[in-house]
Write a protein that holds these residues in place. Sequence first.
Motif, PDB file in Angstrom:
ATOM      1  N   ASN A 257      -1.907  45.721  -7.817  1.00 49.77           N
ATOM      2  CA  ASN A 257      -0.674  45.129  -7.296  1.00 49.77           C
ATOM      3  C   ASN A 257      -0.343  43.849  -8.047  1.00 49.77           C
ATOM      4  O   ASN A 257      -1.223  43.068  -8.395  1.00 49.77           O
ATOM      5  N   GLY A 258       0.931  43.637  -8.284  1.00 50.67           N
ATOM      6  CA  GLY A 258       1.369  42.435  -8.985  1.00 50.67           C
ATOM      7  C   GLY A 258       1.491  42.606 -10.476  1.00 50.67           C
ATOM      8  O   GLY A 258       1.967  41.704 -11.168  1.00 50.67           O
ATOM      9  N   THR A 259       1.087  43.756 -11.011  1.00 51.97           N
ATOM     10  CA  THR A 259       1.179  43.987 -12.453  1.00 51.97           C
ATOM     11  C   THR A 259       2.638  44.187 -12.858  1.00 51.97           C
ATOM     12  O   THR A 259       3.318  45.080 -12.354  1.00 51.97           O
ATOM     13  N   ARG A 260       3.102  43.322 -13.771  1.00 53.87           N
ATOM     14  CA  ARG A 260       4.476  43.444 -14.275  1.00 53.87           C
ATOM     15  C   ARG A 260       4.498  43.904 -15.719  1.00 53.87           C
ATOM     16  O   ARG A 260       5.406  44.621 -16.146  1.00 53.87           O
ATOM     17  N   PHE A 261       3.468  43.489 -16.482  1.00 50.68           N
ATOM     18  CA  PHE A 261       3.353  43.890 -17.881  1.00 50.68           C
ATOM     19  C   PHE A 261       1.911  44.310 -18.151  1.00 50.68           C
ATOM     20  O   PHE A 261       0.973  43.816 -17.513  1.00 50.68           O
TER      21      PHE A 261
END
Length: 341
Positions: A257-261
């Motif tokens: 969770n929280g992975t954007r790149f």
Amino acid sequence: MATVKLNQINKFYGTTQALFDVSLDIEDGAFVVFVGPSGCGKSTLLRAIAGLEGIDSGSVVIGGDDVTDADPADRSVAMVFQSYALFPHMTVRQNMEFGMKVNKVDPAERNSRIMEAARILQLTDYLDRKPAHLSGGQRQRVAIGRAIVKSPKAFLFDEPLSNLDAKLRVQMRVELEALHKQLDATMIYVTHDQVEAMTMADKIVVLNAGRVEQVGAPMDLYHRPASRFVAEFIGSPAMNVFDPNDVAGLRGLALPNGTRFIGCRPEHFALHPEGGGHFDATILVREQLGGETLLYAKVSDALTVVLRTDGDDDTMPGARIGIEIPAHRLHRFDADGRAIA
């Protein structure tokens, strides 16, 4: 030699802030490189250590002495600039001697220091020549020799190799590394060239818009970048960092969770010639560089990645391949570009 401690350095030019609360501890005898893009504040920080730039708050401590308000001449540092700044009408010997004469160093001591510096820098046979009769590398060695004879607590280098051609830069890098080991000196070196930083430094300080982005040993920064900025700045070719939503047909890649790149270095991709892995791509360009080959692969209209493979790799443009990111080589970043452990 000596330690150098910077405590919450702030620097303004009018209303523009160039340095933001920069704090660093540089160990005695370390070779530390400040690296970052143009305008990041690395030269300003170096000049603040030298006393050539005043600071608005914070302190500079060299060898245990607070020199924040001291004149440059009283800081016991020697600076080597991008330009050689040699006196054209003086010989090599006279250029190295000039500062000592101004400071009224005993003539016998001056000669002893010059001869030792000339020996270390392989300039003994050139002491009676003028700068016009020297190569670029020899002129830079004279500038370094002029710093050595001062017997400073710390050497400061401001992009000293930028004016040299590629082959000579490599040669001078090796010479500077050898000089550091021979003198066991504290050296602080500024460059925008991350290859210089990786090959020369004990410790790298990555600066970004006046702030310290990350500090660490070269391979720590390479394998464990603290941010997307460091990941993409350190390494050549740069790490591939991309939005997983731009990957058509992404499969089997677990992201917290929280992975954007996500990111992967070019040499860490696993290439599957028959397809497979986490996503598919088409080779657009192939660059053979002798011992290695770079493959530029189109993943989608929004994304092209670079793979580094063996020099004998025969994958050709137009080939359809599968690409896998090994779990221990996957880097994750949040929406602010900070690394996710």
